[in-house]
Design an enzyme around this catalytic site. Structure first.
Site, PDB file in Angstrom:
ATOM      1  N   ARG A 243       0.857  -1.199   0.000  1.00 56.68           N
ATOM      2  CA  ARG A 243       0.000   0.000   0.000  1.00 56.68           C
ATOM      3  C   ARG A 243       0.894   1.251   0.000  1.00 56.68           C
ATOM      4  NH1 ARG A 243      -1.923  -0.025   6.399  1.00 56.68           N
ATOM      5  NH2 ARG A 243      -0.144   1.196   7.128  1.00 56.68           N
TER       6      ARG A 243
ATOM      7  N   ASP B 255       5.724  -7.621   1.604  1.00 57.61           N
ATOM      8  CA  ASP B 255       5.052  -6.943   2.730  1.00 57.61           C
ATOM      9  C   ASP B 255       4.580  -8.018   3.698  1.00 57.61           C
ATOM     10  OD1 ASP B 255       3.146  -5.178   4.293  1.00 57.61           O
ATOM     11  OD2 ASP B 255       3.583  -3.784   2.672  1.00 57.61           O
TER      12      ASP B 255
ATOM     13  N   ASP C 155       8.558 -10.320   6.253  1.00 57.22           N
ATOM     14  CA  ASP C 155       8.670  -9.452   7.422  1.00 57.22           C
ATOM     15  C   ASP C 155      10.123  -8.997   7.459  1.00 57.22           C
ATOM     16  OD1 ASP C 155       9.159  -8.398   9.957  1.00 57.22           O
ATOM     17  OD2 ASP C 155       7.708  -9.722  10.927  1.00 57.22           O
ATOM     18  N   VAL C 156      10.345  -7.691   7.354  1.00 60.27           N
ATOM     19  CA  VAL C 156      11.729  -7.201   7.203  1.00 60.27           C
ATOM     20  C   VAL C 156      12.606  -7.493   8.417  1.00 60.27           C
ATOM     21  CG1 VAL C 156      11.159  -5.393   5.536  1.00 60.27           C
ATOM     22  CG2 VAL C 156      11.157  -4.842   7.994  1.00 60.27           C
TER      23      VAL C 156
ATOM     24  N   ASN D  33      11.658   0.225   1.882  1.00 62.30           N
ATOM     25  CA  ASN D  33      10.606   1.228   2.074  1.00 62.30           C
ATOM     26  C   ASN D  33       9.743   0.953   3.316  1.00 62.30           C
ATOM     27  OD1 ASN D  33       8.346   3.181   1.063  1.00 62.30           O
ATOM     28  ND2 ASN D  33       7.343   1.181   1.200  1.00 62.30           N
TER      29      ASN D  33
ATOM     30  N   TYR E  61      10.947   7.259  15.958  1.00 63.61           N
ATOM     31  CA  TYR E  61      10.928   7.250  14.488  1.00 63.61           C
ATOM     32  C   TYR E  61      12.118   8.042  13.936  1.00 63.61           C
ATOM     33  CZ  TYR E  61       8.903   7.974   9.778  1.00 63.61           C
ATOM     34  OH  TYR E  61       8.669   8.014   8.418  1.00 63.61           O
TER      35      TYR E  61
ATOM     36  N   LYS F 259      15.277   6.756  11.577  1.00 60.36           N
ATOM     37  CA  LYS F 259      15.553   7.268  10.229  1.00 60.36           C
ATOM     38  C   LYS F 259      16.938   7.928  10.151  1.00 60.36           C
ATOM     39  CE  LYS F 259      11.607   6.059   8.228  1.00 60.36           C
ATOM     40  NZ  LYS F 259      11.537   5.069   7.153  1.00 60.36           N
TER      41      LYS F 259
ATOM     42  N   THR G 271      -1.449   8.395   4.927  1.00 61.29           N
ATOM     43  CA  THR G 271      -2.027   8.736   6.239  1.00 61.29           C
ATOM     44  C   THR G 271      -2.431   7.479   7.021  1.00 61.29           C
ATOM     45  OG1 THR G 271      -4.120   9.118   5.105  1.00 61.29           O
ATOM     46  CG2 THR G 271      -2.838  11.063   5.684  1.00 61.29           C
TER      47      THR G 271
HETATM   48  N1  LIG Z   1       3.442   8.492   5.889  1.00 63.25           N
HETATM   49  C1  LIG Z   1       4.217   9.580   5.975  1.00 63.25           C
HETATM   50  O1  LIG Z   1       3.745  10.690   6.275  1.00 63.25           O
HETATM   51  C2  LIG Z   1       5.707   9.468   5.693  1.00 63.25           C
HETATM   52  C3  LIG Z   1       6.519  10.611   5.794  1.00 63.25           C
HETATM   53  C4  LIG Z   1       7.896  10.497   5.525  1.00 63.25           C
HETATM   54  C5  LIG Z   1       8.435   9.264   5.203  1.00 63.25           C
HETATM   55  N2  LIG Z   1       7.623   8.167   5.119  1.00 63.25           N
HETATM   56  C6  LIG Z   1       8.231   6.881   4.815  1.00 63.25           C
HETATM   57  O2  LIG Z   1       7.705   6.397   3.591  1.00 63.25           O
HETATM   58  C7  LIG Z   1       7.763   4.958   3.593  1.00 63.25           C
HETATM   59  C8  LIG Z   1       6.429   4.389   3.163  1.00 63.25           C
HETATM   60  O3  LIG Z   1       5.447   4.647   4.142  1.00 63.25           O
HETATM   61  P1  LIG Z   1       3.921   4.981   3.771  1.00 63.25           P
HETATM   62  O4  LIG Z   1       3.726   6.427   3.968  1.00 63.25           O
HETATM   63  O5  LIG Z   1       3.570   4.388   2.466  1.00 63.25           O
HETATM   64  O6  LIG Z   1       3.168   4.244   4.984  1.00 63.25           O
HETATM   65  P2  LIG Z   1       2.394   2.832   5.015  1.00 63.25           P
HETATM   66  O7  LIG Z   1       2.139   2.566   6.462  1.00 63.25           O
HETATM   67  O8  LIG Z   1       1.217   2.859   4.107  1.00 63.25           O
HETATM   68  O9  LIG Z   1       3.452   1.805   4.400  1.00 63.25           O
HETATM   69  C9  LIG Z   1       4.375   1.050   5.148  1.00 63.25           C
HETATM   70  C10 LIG Z   1       4.304  -0.393   4.670  1.00 63.25           C
HETATM   71  O10 LIG Z   1       5.276  -1.132   5.403  1.00 63.25           O
HETATM   72  C11 LIG Z   1       4.698  -2.368   5.781  1.00 63.25           C
HETATM   73  N3  LIG Z   1       5.364  -2.914   6.960  1.00 63.25           N
HETATM   74  C12 LIG Z   1       5.279  -2.506   8.245  1.00 63.25           C
HETATM   75  N4  LIG Z   1       6.012  -3.310   9.041  1.00 63.25           N
HETATM   76  C13 LIG Z   1       6.586  -4.239   8.243  1.00 63.25           C
HETATM   77  C14 LIG Z   1       7.445  -5.343   8.474  1.00 63.25           C
HETATM   78  N5  LIG Z   1       7.874  -5.670   9.712  1.00 63.25           N
HETATM   79  N6  LIG Z   1       7.859  -6.074   7.403  1.00 63.25           N
HETATM   80  C15 LIG Z   1       7.436  -5.774   6.160  1.00 63.25           C
HETATM   81  N7  LIG Z   1       6.595  -4.757   5.878  1.00 63.25           N
HETATM   82  C16 LIG Z   1       6.178  -3.998   6.909  1.00 63.25           C
HETATM   83  C17 LIG Z   1       3.240  -2.041   6.054  1.00 63.25           C
HETATM   84  O11 LIG Z   1       2.431  -3.207   6.030  1.00 63.25           O
HETATM   85  C18 LIG Z   1       2.930  -1.041   4.933  1.00 63.25           C
HETATM   86  O12 LIG Z   1       2.457  -1.693   3.779  1.00 63.25           O
HETATM   87  C19 LIG Z   1       8.203   4.566   5.014  1.00 63.25           C
HETATM   88  O13 LIG Z   1       9.579   4.288   5.027  1.00 63.25           O
HETATM   89  C20 LIG Z   1       7.904   5.801   5.827  1.00 63.25           C
HETATM   90  O14 LIG Z   1       8.704   5.883   6.996  1.00 63.25           O
HETATM   91  C21 LIG Z   1       6.264   8.245   5.339  1.00 63.25           C
END
Ligand SMILES: NC(=O)c1ccc[n+]([C@@H]2O[C@H](COP(=O)([O-])OP(=O)(O)OC[C@H]3O[C@@H](n4cnc5c(N)ncnc54)[C@H](O)[C@@H]3O)[C@@H](O)[C@H]2O)c1
Length: 260
Positions: free
Chosen positions: A16, A37, A60-61, A87, A152, A156, A187
Site C-alpha cells: 500500500r 510486505d 517481514d523485514v 521502504n 521514528y 531514520k 495517512t
Molecule cells: N506516511 C508519511 O507521512 C511518511 C513521511 C515520511 C516518510 N515516510 C516513509 O515512507 C515509507 C512508506 O510509508 P507509507 O507512507 O507508504 O506508509 P504505510 O504505512 O502505508 O506503508 C508502510 C508499509 O510497510 C509495511 N510494513 C510494516 N512493518 C513491516 C514489516 N515488519 N515487514 C514488512 N513490511 C512492513 C506495512 O504493512 C505497509 O504496507 C516509510 O519508510 C515511511 O517511513 C512516510
C-alpha cells in the site's frame, strides 16, 4: 533517462501507500519487481494489477529467514537482484514519557535493523554481479529532529548512517546506496493517532504548508526519486540523502516575506 529494462527489484512495504507506487513506477520503467510486505492479501491484489513483470512474496523485514527465502526465490526466478528498495517502516507518535523502551526498540527493529538485514541478504548476489543499487526510504524526520517522534526520528537518522557507511564500503563492489527523505506519505501510517491529529488539524496543516512548496509531496514524486537512484541515471551518486520535501528542510519560511 531513468530506465530499468531487464533489471530485477525487490521493494519492501509494497502492499500500500508509497511502496505500491514505487513498485508500479519501477514496473513502468521496465523492471521485474518483487513486491513484499506483511500485508499479504493487499499485496497480492496490488501485484495482480501490475501484470506479469510483478510478483508478490510475504516478507517481514525483521526476519532473516524471510530475507533469505525471498532473495533465493528472486535469484531462482530471475537470475539476479539489481535493486533493493527498503521502504517498509512503522511510526510511533509520542513524547519520551509516552515512548516505552519496547516501542522504541520495535521502531528501530523494523525501520533500521530491517534495511540492514535486507542489505546483507542481497550482498552476495550484488557483489557477484558487480552491480546493484540499494535505496532506503528515510524521512525528513531523519534529517532534522522533531518533538513527539523521537523513536521514528532516531530510526531514520540511523538508516541514513547505515546508507552512508554501506555506500563507502560497497562502492568498489559496484553497489550504490542512497536515501530518499520524503515529507509525507500514506495517512494510514497515522491510524492509531488519527483522533489526536484531527484535534490539532489547523496546526498540522500549517506545518505542512510552512515550506517552499506547500502541502505533502505526492507518492509519485517520492517514487520518481527512488527510480532515479535505482537507475543508471544516478551512476556515480552514492551515500546521498535526497530530500523530496517541497523545501521543508531547505530553511525557514515566512509567507509574508514573499510580498516584501
Ligand atoms: N506516511 C508519511 O507521512 C511518511 C513521511 C515520511 C516518510 N515516510 C516513509 O515512507 C515509507 C512508506 O510509508 P507509507 O507512507 O507508504 O506508509 P504505510 O504505512 O502505508 O506503508 C508502510 C508499509 O510497510 C509495511 N510494513 C510494516 N512493518 C513491516 C514489516 N515488519 N515487514 C514488512 N513490511 C512492513 C506495512 O504493512 C505497509 O504496507 C516509510 O519508510 C515511511 O517511513 C512516510
Amino acid at each position: 533517462m531513468s530506465r530499468l529494462d531487464d533489471r530485477v527489484a525487490i521493494v519492501t512495504g509494497a502492499s500500500r501507500g508509497v511502496g505500491s507506487t514505487i513498485a508500479k513506477t519501477l514496473v513502468a520503467a521496465g523492471a521485474k519487481v518483487i513486491l513484499t510486505d506483511i500485508l499479504v492479501e493487499e499485496g497480492e491484489k496490488v501485484t495482480a494489477e501490475l501484470g506479469e513483470a510483478a510478483s508478490f512474496a510475504a516478507l517481514d523485514v525483521t526476519s532473516e529467514e524471510d530475507w533469505s527465502r525471498v532473495v533465493d526465490e528472486a535469484v531462482a526466478a530471475h537470475g539476479r537482484v539489481d535493486i533493493l528498495v527498503n521502504n517498509a517502516a512503522i511510526l510511533h507518535l509520542g513524547t519520551l514519557e509516552n515512548t516505552p523502551p519496547e516501542i522504541f526498540r520495535r521502531i528501530l527493529e523494523v525501520n533500521t535493523v530491517g534495511p540492514y538485514l535486507g542489505t546483507r541478504a542481497v550482498l552476495e548476489t550484488m557483489k557477484a554481479q558487480e552491480v546493484g543499487s540499494i535505496v532506503h526510504v528515510a524521512s525528513i524526520d531523519g534529517l532534522v529532529g522533531m518533538n513527539g517522534v523521537s523513536a521514528y526520528s532516531a530510526s531514520k537518522f540511523g538508516l541514513r548512517g547505515l546508507a552512508k557507511s554501506s555506500a563507502l564500503e560497497l562502492g568498489r563492489s559496484g553497489i550504490r546506496v542512497n536515501s530518499v527523505c520524503p515529507a509525507g506519505g500514506n495517512t494510514d501510517m497515522y491510524g492509531p493517532w488519527f483522533e489526536k491529529l484531527t484535534a490539532i488539524k489547523d496546526e498540522t496543516q500549517a506545518y505542512n504548508n510552512n515550506r517552499g512548496i506547500p502541502g505533502n509531496v505526492s507518492y509519485e514524486a517520492i517514487a520518481q526519486a527512488v527510480l532515479y537512484l535505482a537507475s543508471d541515471a544516478s551512476g556515480g551518486v552514492t551515500g546521498i540523502d535526497l530530500p523530496v520535501d517541497g523545501g521543508a528542510t531547505a530553511g525557514k519560511f515566512m509567507l509574508g516575506f514573499n510580498s516584501m
